[in-house]
Design a protein around this motif. Structure first.
Motif, PDB file in Angstrom:
ATOM      1  N   GLN A   6       0.982  -1.115  -0.092  1.00  0.00           N
ATOM      2  CA  GLN A   6      -0.053   0.021  -0.283  1.00  0.00           C
ATOM      3  C   GLN A   6       0.873   1.380  -0.130  1.00  0.00           C
ATOM      4  O   GLN A   6       1.909   1.266   0.782  1.00  0.00           O
ATOM      5  CB  GLN A   6      -0.872  -0.048   1.250  1.00  0.00           C
ATOM      6  CG  GLN A   6      -1.777  -0.958   1.116  1.00  0.00           C
ATOM      7  CD  GLN A   6      -3.052  -1.251   2.432  1.00  0.00           C
ATOM      8  OE1 GLN A   6      -3.057  -2.014   3.167  1.00  0.00           O
ATOM      9  NE2 GLN A   6      -3.837  -0.035   2.411  1.00  0.00           N
ATOM     10  N   CYS A  23      -3.023   0.010  -3.963  1.00  0.00           N
ATOM     11  CA  CYS A  23      -2.882  -1.433  -3.640  1.00  0.00           C
ATOM     12  C   CYS A  23      -2.334  -2.099  -4.635  1.00  0.00           C
ATOM     13  O   CYS A  23      -2.941  -2.117  -5.819  1.00  0.00           O
ATOM     14  CB  CYS A  23      -3.882  -1.995  -2.914  1.00  0.00           C
ATOM     15  SG  CYS A  23      -3.751  -3.825  -2.459  1.00  0.00           S
ATOM     16  N   CYS A  91      -5.769  -3.220   2.373  1.00  0.00           N
ATOM     17  CA  CYS A  91      -5.901  -3.960   1.241  1.00  0.00           C
ATOM     18  C   CYS A  91      -5.352  -5.487   1.582  1.00  0.00           C
ATOM     19  O   CYS A  91      -4.392  -5.583   2.287  1.00  0.00           O
ATOM     20  CB  CYS A  91      -5.082  -3.449   0.181  1.00  0.00           C
ATOM     21  SG  CYS A  91      -5.217  -4.348  -1.434  1.00  0.00           S
TER      22      CYS A  91
END
Lengths: 117, 116
Positions: A6, A23, A91
């Protein structure tokens, strides 16, 4: 083994600004993709998920994410953020097969979003 | 309400001690996973239990062990605690009949463990 990056550690936006959180994942096979949100003092909540099909996924609270397979990316977007979106966003990826190695979620380090009223 | 219940919410232990954390999965779920979330990091997978057996394990030492009971609830045990074990421990549940293209996890609020 899979990994997730990320790009932004902390994002600060004013209310009504547009949001995009990056992401990227690393894995050689087919994956399921997720965005989780953690509001202050609360549990991780599933924001949206991608299993297959339409790469543009709509989630709760006006969030959406787009899976771009060629870029190994699954970016989260929202056209207009609110103060209540202040939270940490994670994520995560999970191999899309049954069997050993497929049962863990691999998370990114998270992006903290602060929305200024 | 997460639907996944964890206890206790906070715990302080001394280095070298042992600790047991508990998790009740969401109603209808029968698979339990445990994660460790250190400060400023994303959750890291410890292991998953299904049908009372450890089905998959992450990169954690044997000091971390678990158990799943017939009612699908689970315990995480950590022996010989180290300062580095201080973290938020999360439990996540799912349903085994979900196929690889349907599987998602519901998380509890976690147990904050502090080792001093």
């Amino acid at each position: 083994a899979q990994s997730v990056s990320q790009h932004n550690h902390h994002v600060i936006l004013s209310e009504a600004a547009s949001l995009e959180l990056g992401c990227n994942y690393s894995y050689g096979g087919t994956v399921n993709l997720f965005w989780y949100v953690q509001y202050p003092g609360q549990h991780l909540q599933l924001l949206l998920k991608y299993f297959s099909g339409d790469p543009l996924v709509k989630g709760i609270k006006g969030f959406e994410a787009e899976f771009i397979k060629s870029k190994f990316s699954f970016n989260l977007r929202k056209p207009s953020v609110q103060w209540s979106d202040t939270a940490e966003y994670f994520c995560a990826v999970n191999p899309s097969y049954s069997g050993a190695g497929s049962y863990q979620l691999t998370f990114g380090k998270g992006t903290k979003l602060s929305v200024i009223p | 309400d997460a639907g996944v219940t964890q206890s206790p919410t906070h715990l302080i232990k001394t280095r070298g001690q042992q600790v047991t954390l508990r998790c009740s999965p969401k109603s209808g779920h029968d698979t339990v996973s445990w994660y460790q979330q250190a400060l400023g990091q994303g959750p890291q997978f410890i292991f998953q239990y299904y049908e009372e057996e450890e089905r998959q394990r992450g990169n954690f030492p044997d000091r971390f062990s678990g158990h799943q009971f017939p009612n699908y609830s689970s315990e995480l045990n950590v022996n010989a605690l180290l300062l580095g074990d201080s973290a938020l421990y999360l439990c996540a549940s799912s349903f085994r009949l979900l196929g690889p293209n349907e599987r998602y996890y519901t998380f509890g609020s976690g147990t904050r463990l502090t080792v001093v």
